[in-house]
Enzyme design. Sequence first.
Site, PDB file in Angstrom:
ATOM      1  N   ARG A  60      38.125  26.718  23.046  1.00 13.11           N
ATOM      2  CA  ARG A  60      39.257  27.592  23.397  1.00 13.11           C
ATOM      3  C   ARG A  60      39.732  27.241  24.817  1.00 13.11           C
ATOM      4  O   ARG A  60      40.696  26.495  24.975  1.00 13.11           O
ATOM      5  CB  ARG A  60      38.868  29.073  23.282  1.00 13.11           C
ATOM      6  CG  ARG A  60      40.061  30.019  23.290  1.00 13.11           C
ATOM      7  CD  ARG A  60      40.666  30.274  24.656  1.00 13.11           C
ATOM      8  NE  ARG A  60      39.780  31.022  25.553  1.00 13.11           N
ATOM      9  CZ  ARG A  60      40.089  31.290  26.806  1.00 13.11           C
ATOM     10  NH1 ARG A  60      41.255  30.886  27.334  1.00 13.11           N
ATOM     11  NH2 ARG A  60      39.243  31.952  27.595  1.00 13.11           N
ATOM     12  N   GLU A  61      38.997  27.696  25.831  1.00 15.77           N
ATOM     13  CA  GLU A  61      39.376  27.319  27.211  1.00 15.77           C
ATOM     14  C   GLU A  61      39.415  25.794  27.326  1.00 15.77           C
ATOM     15  O   GLU A  61      40.330  25.228  27.939  1.00 15.77           O
ATOM     16  CB  GLU A  61      38.365  27.899  28.199  1.00 15.77           C
ATOM     17  CG  GLU A  61      38.627  27.518  29.649  1.00 15.77           C
ATOM     18  CD  GLU A  61      39.741  28.310  30.319  1.00 15.77           C
ATOM     19  OE1 GLU A  61      39.736  29.543  30.237  1.00 15.77           O
ATOM     20  OE2 GLU A  61      40.627  27.665  30.944  1.00 15.77           O
ATOM     21  N   ARG A  75      36.161  42.456  21.786  1.00 17.01           N
ATOM     22  CA  ARG A  75      36.030  42.483  23.245  1.00 17.01           C
ATOM     23  C   ARG A  75      37.410  42.652  23.870  1.00 17.01           C
ATOM     24  O   ARG A  75      38.387  42.052  23.411  1.00 17.01           O
ATOM     25  CB  ARG A  75      35.417  41.173  23.732  1.00 17.01           C
ATOM     26  CG  ARG A  75      35.264  41.150  25.251  1.00 17.01           C
ATOM     27  CD  ARG A  75      35.640  39.828  25.878  1.00 17.01           C
ATOM     28  NE  ARG A  75      37.055  39.529  25.771  1.00 17.01           N
ATOM     29  CZ  ARG A  75      37.616  38.410  26.227  1.00 17.01           C
ATOM     30  NH1 ARG A  75      36.864  37.484  26.782  1.00 17.01           N
ATOM     31  NH2 ARG A  75      38.920  38.187  26.111  1.00 17.01           N
ATOM     32  N   HIS A 114      34.126  35.582  33.154  1.00 16.15           N
ATOM     33  CA  HIS A 114      34.807  34.296  32.948  1.00 16.15           C
ATOM     34  C   HIS A 114      35.302  33.823  34.319  1.00 16.15           C
ATOM     35  O   HIS A 114      36.102  34.500  34.962  1.00 16.15           O
ATOM     36  CB  HIS A 114      35.987  34.554  32.002  1.00 16.15           C
ATOM     37  CG  HIS A 114      36.832  33.372  31.693  1.00 16.15           C
ATOM     38  ND1 HIS A 114      36.658  32.612  30.557  1.00 16.15           N
ATOM     39  CD2 HIS A 114      37.889  32.819  32.344  1.00 16.15           C
ATOM     40  CE1 HIS A 114      37.561  31.638  30.521  1.00 16.15           C
ATOM     41  NE2 HIS A 114      38.327  31.750  31.605  1.00 16.15           N
ATOM     42  N   HIS A 163      11.594  10.679  51.122  1.00 15.15           N
ATOM     43  CA  HIS A 163      11.687  11.384  49.838  1.00 15.15           C
ATOM     44  C   HIS A 163      10.824  10.686  48.789  1.00 15.15           C
ATOM     45  O   HIS A 163      10.080  11.329  48.051  1.00 15.15           O
ATOM     46  CB  HIS A 163      13.138  11.421  49.361  1.00 15.15           C
ATOM     47  CG  HIS A 163      14.015  12.322  50.175  1.00 15.15           C
ATOM     48  ND1 HIS A 163      14.723  13.360  49.620  1.00 15.15           N
ATOM     49  CD2 HIS A 163      14.290  12.352  51.494  1.00 15.15           C
ATOM     50  CE1 HIS A 163      15.396  13.986  50.574  1.00 15.15           C
ATOM     51  NE2 HIS A 163      15.157  13.384  51.726  1.00 15.15           N
TER      52      HIS A 163
END
Length: 473
Positions: free
Chosen positions: A62-63, A182, A243, A340
């Site tokens: 969708r988005e 919703r 969201h 590291h």
Amino acid sequence: MPPAQNAVNGVSNGNGHNNNAPAGFQRVGNGSAPLNTKNPYQPVGDFLSNVGNFKIIESTLREGEQFANAFFDTAKKIEIAKALDDFGVDYIELTSPAASEQSRADCEAICKIGLKAKILTHIRCHMDDARIAVQTGVDGVDVVIGTSSFLREHSHGKDMDYIAKTAVEVIEYVKSHGIEIRFSSEDSFRSDLVDLLSIYRTVDKVGVNRVGIADTVGCASPRQVYDLVRTLRGVVSCDIETHFHNDTGCAISNAYCALEAGATHIDTSVLGIGERNGITPLGGLMARMIVADRDYVLSKYKLHKLRDLENLVAEAVEVNIPFNNYITGFCAFTHKAGIHAKAILANPSTYEIINPADFGLTRYVHFASRLTGWNAIKSRVEQLNLDLTDTQCKECTARIKKLADVRPLNVDDVDSIIRQFHANVKEGAIDKPLSIPAGVDSIMAEVPEEASTRESVFKKQMQDVNEDAARCC
Ligand SMILES: CC(=O)SCCNC(=O)CCNC(=O)[C@H](O)C(C)(C)COP(=O)(O)OP(=O)(O)OC[C@H]1O[C@@H](n2cnc3c(N)ncnc32)[C@H](O)[C@@H]1OP(=O)(O)O
Ligand SMILES: O=C(O)CCC(=O)C(=O)O
Ligand SMILES: [Zn+2]
């Protein structure tokens, strides 16, 4: 297995999990964590926090379809929906069936597959859209309408009374079909707080399943999110979905803060694709949440499928996975500086908060540079099954660094220096100068200045490391 692998894998974090998590790392929020164990990474939690109990509404279909480069045909939508379902997302949100005839048909097709995830579609707060949506076979409908003055004036032109009246009508209609519903306010963070709380209270009273808060323009800060969600938590009894757009880089932190404040559902998309620069990325949220509650995340989501899922979507929308992507970026678990590397070889928790193995991935120690140190080189010597003393490794490292000061090196260059040094030692000719490894000049010639090309050269080197079974673990 090369010795370096043993060195890394053999580390225990002392907390009973074989996960390389920091010592004392404990789950919170499930009632099972010993209260006397302090974990510095423990989320700030209280009884309303859902950091250890959240659901994902996955909105790639969708988005994500609103991402500038996205075009999903039916087969691709089905492939993505199945992959999301397999990953374990709780909900899959689909484009409005009112958008086009094919969008409606695709929505119906995905509803018929019989996925475990609940299927939602996303509509405007309008009875015409609601009528189409309930016919598709979805499990739930996500209704949205803008409540900020910007959107009320320039998008739909409706006032709050109209919004409340229509919202109640749509909610009751969808509920009457036995479908989850919703209600969300678009642009929530630029909306009037009194208007917002009033509309949420109204829809809660008529039995909406969830209310949604949307940072549509990506303007909210984590603190604002916390405040709004916490206030809303005191006003409605239903679930709270959130969201977050990423325009100002807060999409993941905002999602996390929303959960701390009591939100129950987070919207995501794969790689964060969506309008403009998108929303909370699924992988980034997983990175954040596994640090907060590893047991919960591992119990729900098949994290080792994340990379394939991202590759699937990246290919579908024709983008590359960013080099610094959460978890799956090509250097997300690569350690370079000597300080590291030494510590990582001793215990990965020194410089890693996430265990790559949880995602089916591998960590690397990068040793072909002037920032390397003798511990990393010693580990490489051992991987090559050569025997050098610590003093000899230090001398060999000095020679590698000397060359690395002049030009970029790759794995073959370093291996070649190590092998030649080793041969000299065995011949008793340690002082013999090393010849510049074959191929260095031509490699140099191929390395232009652009960072992107450097990245691809490094990528290739890392592939070589992989192929040589030079993995750290
Ligand atoms: C923030 C978000 O991402 S919200 C979700 C966005 N998703 C989409 O837009 C889905 C894809 N959209 C589409 O296919 C089309 O825009 C459609 C089918 C929804 C509407 O198309 P059109 O009727 O041609 O209208 P258009 O897109 O030009 O304008 C939007 C219309 O929706 C209305 N509208 C906008 N938001 C809402 C809302 N939340 N609730 C009700 N109506 C709304 C506007 O008033 C406008 O109607 P109008 O032209 O009668 O004034
Ligand atoms: O429906 C929602 O909650 C969000 C809609 C949306 O995509 C947004 O507001 O950015
Ligand atoms: Zn959005």
